[in-house]
Design a protein around this motif. Structure first.
Motif, mmCIF file in Angstrom:
data_model
loop_
_atom_site.group_PDB
_atom_site.id
_atom_site.type_symbol
_atom_site.label_atom_id
_atom_site.label_comp_id
_atom_site.label_asym_id
_atom_site.label_seq_id
_atom_site.Cartn_x
_atom_site.Cartn_y
_atom_site.Cartn_z
ATOM 1 N N GLU A 55 0.830 -1.208 0.000
ATOM 2 C CA GLU A 55 0.000 0.000 0.000
ATOM 3 C C GLU A 55 0.863 1.256 0.000
ATOM 4 O O GLU A 55 0.591 2.213 -0.734
ATOM 5 C CB GLU A 55 -0.910 -0.023 1.228
ATOM 6 C CG GLU A 55 -1.858 1.151 1.321
ATOM 7 C CD GLU A 55 -2.797 1.031 2.513
ATOM 8 O OE1 GLU A 55 -3.858 1.655 2.484
ATOM 9 O OE2 GLU A 55 -2.447 0.306 3.470
ATOM 10 N N PHE A 64 -6.196 -4.617 -3.446
ATOM 11 C CA PHE A 64 -5.571 -3.723 -4.428
ATOM 12 C C PHE A 64 -6.008 -3.918 -5.869
ATOM 13 O O PHE A 64 -5.514 -3.224 -6.755
ATOM 14 C CB PHE A 64 -4.048 -3.881 -4.355
ATOM 15 C CG PHE A 64 -3.474 -3.647 -2.989
ATOM 16 C CD1 PHE A 64 -3.604 -2.415 -2.363
ATOM 17 C CD2 PHE A 64 -2.825 -4.670 -2.311
ATOM 18 C CE1 PHE A 64 -3.081 -2.201 -1.098
ATOM 19 C CE2 PHE A 64 -2.296 -4.459 -1.049
ATOM 20 C CZ PHE A 64 -2.428 -3.223 -0.429
ATOM 21 N N ASN A 116 -6.794 -0.918 -7.963
ATOM 22 C CA ASN A 116 -5.731 0.056 -8.238
ATOM 23 C C ASN A 116 -5.105 -0.262 -9.599
ATOM 24 O O ASN A 116 -4.549 -1.343 -9.787
ATOM 25 C CB ASN A 116 -4.663 -0.004 -7.140
ATOM 26 C CG ASN A 116 -3.646 1.122 -7.251
ATOM 27 O OD1 ASN A 116 -3.193 1.467 -8.335
ATOM 28 N ND2 ASN A 116 -3.265 1.677 -6.113
#
Length: 274
Positions: free
Chosen positions: A59, A85, A88
Motif C-alpha cells: 500500500e 488492491f 488500483n
C-alpha cells in the motif's frame, strides 16, 4: 523467512502465518519506513515486490504512483492482496515462485523483497545473473545470509555469494532487526541490505562463469585452489589466471576472482560448457 511490514494488527490477523512459507510479519514501523524510503529513492519506473504478504508495505509503495508488480506463492496472501488492491490500476499480481516464474520484460525495477531463508540464495542469484533489469534492491535476509553477502576475504562469512554480490553491486546494510520486530517472533535476527548496481559489474556471461569458478574454488574451503581444481585445470593455468594455487579461495578479493574468470573464459572455455 518471509516477513512483510504491517502496522495494522487487523491486517495481520486476516493472514494466517504459515510455517511452510516461514511467514513472520514485520511490525517495526521504523524498519518499514526505511525499506519503503530505500525502494522509492530509486528513479526506476517500475516496482517489484517479492513476498508482499498482507500488503501494507504494498500500500505504501503504491502511494508513490508507480506501477507495482507483486509476486507471492501463498494462495491466502494472493486472495487478500487481490481483495485489497485489484481496483488500483498500478497494481499487478503475480502468483508463483519467485525463483523461477517469468517476470514481465521492460524497464528497470526497484526491487523490494523479504526472501525466505530456503530460497534467498537462488532468488538473489537469479536477480544477479538472469538479466532482470534493476536500479536498486532493498532485500530482507536472515542476518547470517546478510553477513555472507557482505563478508570480507579471510573470514568465515566470505564465499561465492559475497564475491558475486560485491562485484555486481555496492552493498549497504540498512537495518538490523531482532525477533521482536516481527509477529510471530522468529528465532533468528534479520537484516535489510541495499543493492546499488556497479558501473563496472561483470557481464551476464561473465557472471555465470564466475559462479562456476567460485563453486569449484570454494568446494572444500580448507583445501588449496590446486586441490579444488585437480583434474580440471593444471596449476600452471591457475597461475596464468592470477590465482596462487597454494592459497585457499577465501583469502582472494573479488577483483582477483573477476580477472581470473575473464582469463579462464578466454583461454580455457572448454572448462565451462554452455
Amino acid at each position: 523467512m518471509v516477513r512483510w511490514g504491517v502496522s495494522d494488527p487487523s491486517t495481520i490477523a486476516r493472514l494466517r502465518p504459515k510455517k511452510a512459507f516461514g511467514q513472520n510479519f514485520l511490525v517495526n514501523e521504523g524498519a518499514i519506513r526505511t525499506i519503503v524510503d530505500a525502494a522509492l529513492a530509486s528513479p526506476a519506473p517500475r516496482l517489484l515486490e517479492i513476498g508482499p504478504g498482507p500488503g501494507v508495505l504494498t500500500e505504501r509503495l503504491l502511494a508513490d504512483g508507480r506501477p507495482l508488480w507483486a509476486v507471492d506463492l501463498d494462495p491466502e496472501a494472493i486472495a487478500l492482496l487481490r481483495e485489497r488492491f485489484a481496483a488500483n490500476p498500478h497494481f499487478h499480481l503475480l502468483e508463483g515462485d519467485a525463483v523461477r516464474m517469468p517476470l514481465p520484460e521492460g524497464e528497470a525495477w526497484s526491487v523490494v523483497g523479504n526472501l525466505p531463508y530456503n530460497a534467498a540464495t537462488p532468488i538473489l542469484a537469479r536477480l544477479l545473473t538472469e538479466g532482470i533489469p534493476w536500479d536498486r534492491m532493498a532485500l530482507m535476509f536472515q542476518l547470517e545470509v546478510a553477513q555472507k553477502l557482505m563478508g570480507v576475504p579471510g573470514t568465515k562469512a566470505y564465499g561465492p555469494l559475497s564475491v558475486l554480490a560485491q562485484l555486481c553491486a555496492r552493498l549497504t546494510r540498512l537495518v538490523k532487526l531482532g525477533p521482536g520486530s516481527f509477529r510471530p517472533a522468529p528465532k533468528v535476527e534479520s537484516a535489510v541490505v541495499l543493492f546499488v548496481p556497479r558501473g563496472d559489474a561483470p557481464s551476464l556471461a561473465e557472471r555465470k562463469v564466475l559462479l562456476s569458478v567460485l563453486h569449484r574454488s570454494f568446494a572444500h574451503r580448507r583445501k588449496t585452489l590446486a586441490n579444488n581444481w585437480q583434474g580440471a585445470l593444471p596449476t600452471e593455468a591457475l597461475t596464468r589466471a592470477g590465482l596462487d594455487s597454494t592459497l585457499r579461495a577465501e583469502v582472494l578479493a573479488p577483483p582477483i576472482w573477476l580477472a581470473a574468470t575473464r582469463h579462464l573464459l578466454t583461454h580455457h572455455p572448454e572448462v565451462f560448457p554452455s
